[in-house]
Design a protein around this motif. Structure first.
Motif, PDB file in Angstrom:
ATOM      1  N   ALA A 144      45.775  33.470  18.125  1.00 20.25           N
ATOM      2  CA  ALA A 144      47.217  33.656  17.541  1.00 20.25           C
ATOM      3  C   ALA A 144      47.357  35.206  16.737  1.00 20.25           C
ATOM      4  O   ALA A 144      48.352  35.711  16.613  1.00 20.25           O
ATOM      5  N   SER A 145      46.152  35.890  16.608  1.00 22.90           N
ATOM      6  CA  SER A 145      46.421  37.035  15.906  1.00 22.90           C
ATOM      7  C   SER A 145      46.266  38.192  16.825  1.00 22.90           C
ATOM      8  O   SER A 145      46.588  39.450  16.351  1.00 22.90           O
ATOM      9  N   VAL A 150      50.989  36.838  17.826  1.00 20.92           N
ATOM     10  CA  VAL A 150      51.949  37.304  16.682  1.00 20.92           C
ATOM     11  C   VAL A 150      53.232  37.160  17.109  1.00 20.92           C
ATOM     12  O   VAL A 150      54.008  36.605  16.324  1.00 20.92           O
ATOM     13  N   LEU A 153      54.409  33.842  17.545  1.00 25.80           N
ATOM     14  CA  LEU A 153      54.418  33.033  16.371  1.00 25.80           C
ATOM     15  C   LEU A 153      55.809  33.643  15.990  1.00 25.80           C
ATOM     16  O   LEU A 153      56.821  32.715  15.243  1.00 25.80           O
ATOM     17  N   GLN A 154      56.262  34.708  15.728  1.00 30.61           N
ATOM     18  CA  GLN A 154      57.475  35.212  15.071  1.00 30.61           C
ATOM     19  C   GLN A 154      58.755  34.775  15.963  1.00 30.61           C
ATOM     20  O   GLN A 154      59.706  34.244  15.461  1.00 30.61           O
ATOM     21  N   GLY A 165      48.250  27.691  15.089  1.00 29.48           N
ATOM     22  CA  GLY A 165      47.703  28.769  15.679  1.00 29.48           C
ATOM     23  C   GLY A 165      46.209  28.630  15.380  1.00 29.48           C
ATOM     24  O   GLY A 165      45.619  28.145  14.564  1.00 29.48           O
ATOM     25  N   SER A 167      42.460  30.964  15.111  1.00 27.09           N
ATOM     26  CA  SER A 167      41.512  32.161  15.122  1.00 27.09           C
ATOM     27  C   SER A 167      40.290  32.034  14.553  1.00 27.09           C
ATOM     28  O   SER A 167      40.011  31.001  13.670  1.00 27.09           O
ATOM     29  N   LYS A 172      42.451  36.536   9.046  1.00 27.22           N
ATOM     30  CA  LYS A 172      43.937  36.725   9.819  1.00 27.22           C
ATOM     31  C   LYS A 172      44.631  35.521   9.759  1.00 27.22           C
ATOM     32  O   LYS A 172      46.078  35.633   9.652  1.00 27.22           O
ATOM     33  N   LEU A 176      48.873  35.393   8.826  1.00 23.05           N
ATOM     34  CA  LEU A 176      49.892  34.951   9.819  1.00 23.05           C
ATOM     35  C   LEU A 176      50.471  33.828   9.160  1.00 23.05           C
ATOM     36  O   LEU A 176      51.541  33.523   9.272  1.00 23.05           O
ATOM     37  N   LEU A 181      53.211  30.913   9.900  1.00 26.59           N
ATOM     38  CA  LEU A 181      52.362  30.098  10.586  1.00 26.59           C
ATOM     39  C   LEU A 181      52.312  28.722   9.739  1.00 26.59           C
ATOM     40  O   LEU A 181      51.956  28.832   8.574  1.00 26.59           O
ATOM     41  N   GLY A 184      47.051  26.658  10.315  1.00 23.78           N
ATOM     42  CA  GLY A 184      46.053  27.881  10.919  1.00 23.78           C
ATOM     43  C   GLY A 184      44.797  26.963  11.109  1.00 23.78           C
ATOM     44  O   GLY A 184      44.138  26.342  10.025  1.00 23.78           O
ATOM     45  N   LEU A 315      45.188  42.703  13.987  1.00 20.08           N
ATOM     46  CA  LEU A 315      46.422  41.680  13.820  1.00 20.08           C
ATOM     47  C   LEU A 315      47.534  42.350  14.284  1.00 20.08           C
ATOM     48  O   LEU A 315      48.215  43.000  13.583  1.00 20.08           O
TER      49      LEU A 315
END
Length: 323
Positions: A144-145, A150, A153-154, A165, A167, A172, A176, A181, A184, A315
């Motif tokens: 996800a990073s 990213v 996610l947005q 997500g 990672s 990170k 997020l 997020l 995580g 990131l």
């Protein structure tokens, strides 16, 4: 004009600036003065598969000012701020096909504009056009990073979805979480099924985005809800195969699809660009989406930008050019 050629020498990517003629635009092309260009992992992976020491032109997205417009490029004209997918973006000037060009939204810096085209087209394709992600649905993003992670996610949060997500970095994941997020998971291994099911109340995710690759493919399938969808968009792990549970595919009515523009013709690419202009750029223009930039390097520091990407410390997007 100055352009940059890459060579793989002793397993390291070396950049060689060179002088080349400024290209002439065709009737459906724009000659753009490049202000900034995005760096993408896929082109580095492709370079490493080539014969050592073979010269390669890098750069597949750029932002800048139109210097000269071809005869058939409405609505663009000289002086316009544009961004888009192109070839040989790490140069003073680049050619954009008109069907790949987008107007830069007001308020975006050159670096933000350069970070937008590829990520926006990919997330539009996998979350909206194919993924059909809806409000209150669950999205899983492995890796996800990354720049695409990213952006996914947005956009998912802007659509009202909830996001899990993965990672390998706790730092990170913390960053997020500040971007929205919901859950995580610190892992790079195929061991996240139980945590995903717990987060989603035993239902599973409606859409999974697999950026990591074949090593987690089967685990992503296990995490899908009834009528869930799985997008394959990358293979950062270098693993190109994964086990497919046909019984799960059949019984849970799953959909598995790839996300790539390699086989697209001009009309298909135009439709994706139009989808981005209609559904994503308005979110950028009003501030609901902001391109996440890891770091901006000068063109003279392109080797350092590549080293940053291959270190897996980034990131968001890495950009070369003006901030």
């Amino acid at each position: 004009m100055r352009a940059h050629t890459a060579r793989l020498i002793d397993d390291r990517i070396r950049i060689e600036p060179r002088d080349v003629p400024t290209p002439e635009p065709g009737p459906r092309q724009l000659l753009v003065r490049v202000r900034a260009a995005g760096l993408n992992r896929g082109e580095l992976l492709a370079l490493r598969k080539q014969a050592p020491d073979a010269p390669t032109v890098l750069g597949i997205e750029a932002a800048g000012e139109v210097v000269q417009a071809g005869a058939d490029t409405p609505p663009f004209r000289a002086g316009d701020r544009v961004m888009g997918r192109c070839r040989a973006a790490f140069a003073d000037y680049a050619l954009l096909d008109a069907h790949d060009a987008m107007a830069v939204p007001e308020g975006l810096s050159w670096a933000q504009a350069a970070a937008t085209p590829i990520a926006a087209m990919v997330v539009y394709d996998m979350l909206i056009a194919q993924g059909r992600l809806a409000e209150d649905e669950w999205l899983l993003v492995t890796g996800a990073s990354s720049g695409v992670g990213v952006a996914a996610l947005q956009l998912a949060k802007a659509l009202g979805a909830r996001v899990v997500g993965t990672s390998g970095s706790a730092e990170k994941l913390a960053a997020l979480e500040r971007l929205g997020l919901d859950v995580g998971l610190r892992t790079r291994a195929p061991d996240f099924h139980d945590a995903v099911m717990a987060a989603t109340g035993g239902k599973g995710v409606d859409l999974a985005v697999n950026i990591a690759g074949g090593s987690v493919f089967a685990e992503c399938v296990r995490c899908l809800a009834f009528e869930g969808r799985l997008a394959t968009v990358g293979y950062m792990d270098g693993v190109l195969e994964g086990r497919l549970d046909l019984a799960a595919l059949h019984a849970r009515r799953l959909t598995i699809f790839g996300v790539s523009s390699k086989g697209y013709g001009p009309e298909q690419r135009r439709r994706i660009v139009q989808g981005v202009a209609d559904r994503i750029l308005p979110l950028v223009a009003d501030g609901r989406l902001a391109p996440a930039i890891d770091r901006t390097f000068s063109f003279d520091a392109l080797e350092a930008a590549i080293a940053r990407m291959e270190s897996n410390e980034q990131l968001g997007k890495i950009v070369v050019g003006e901030a």
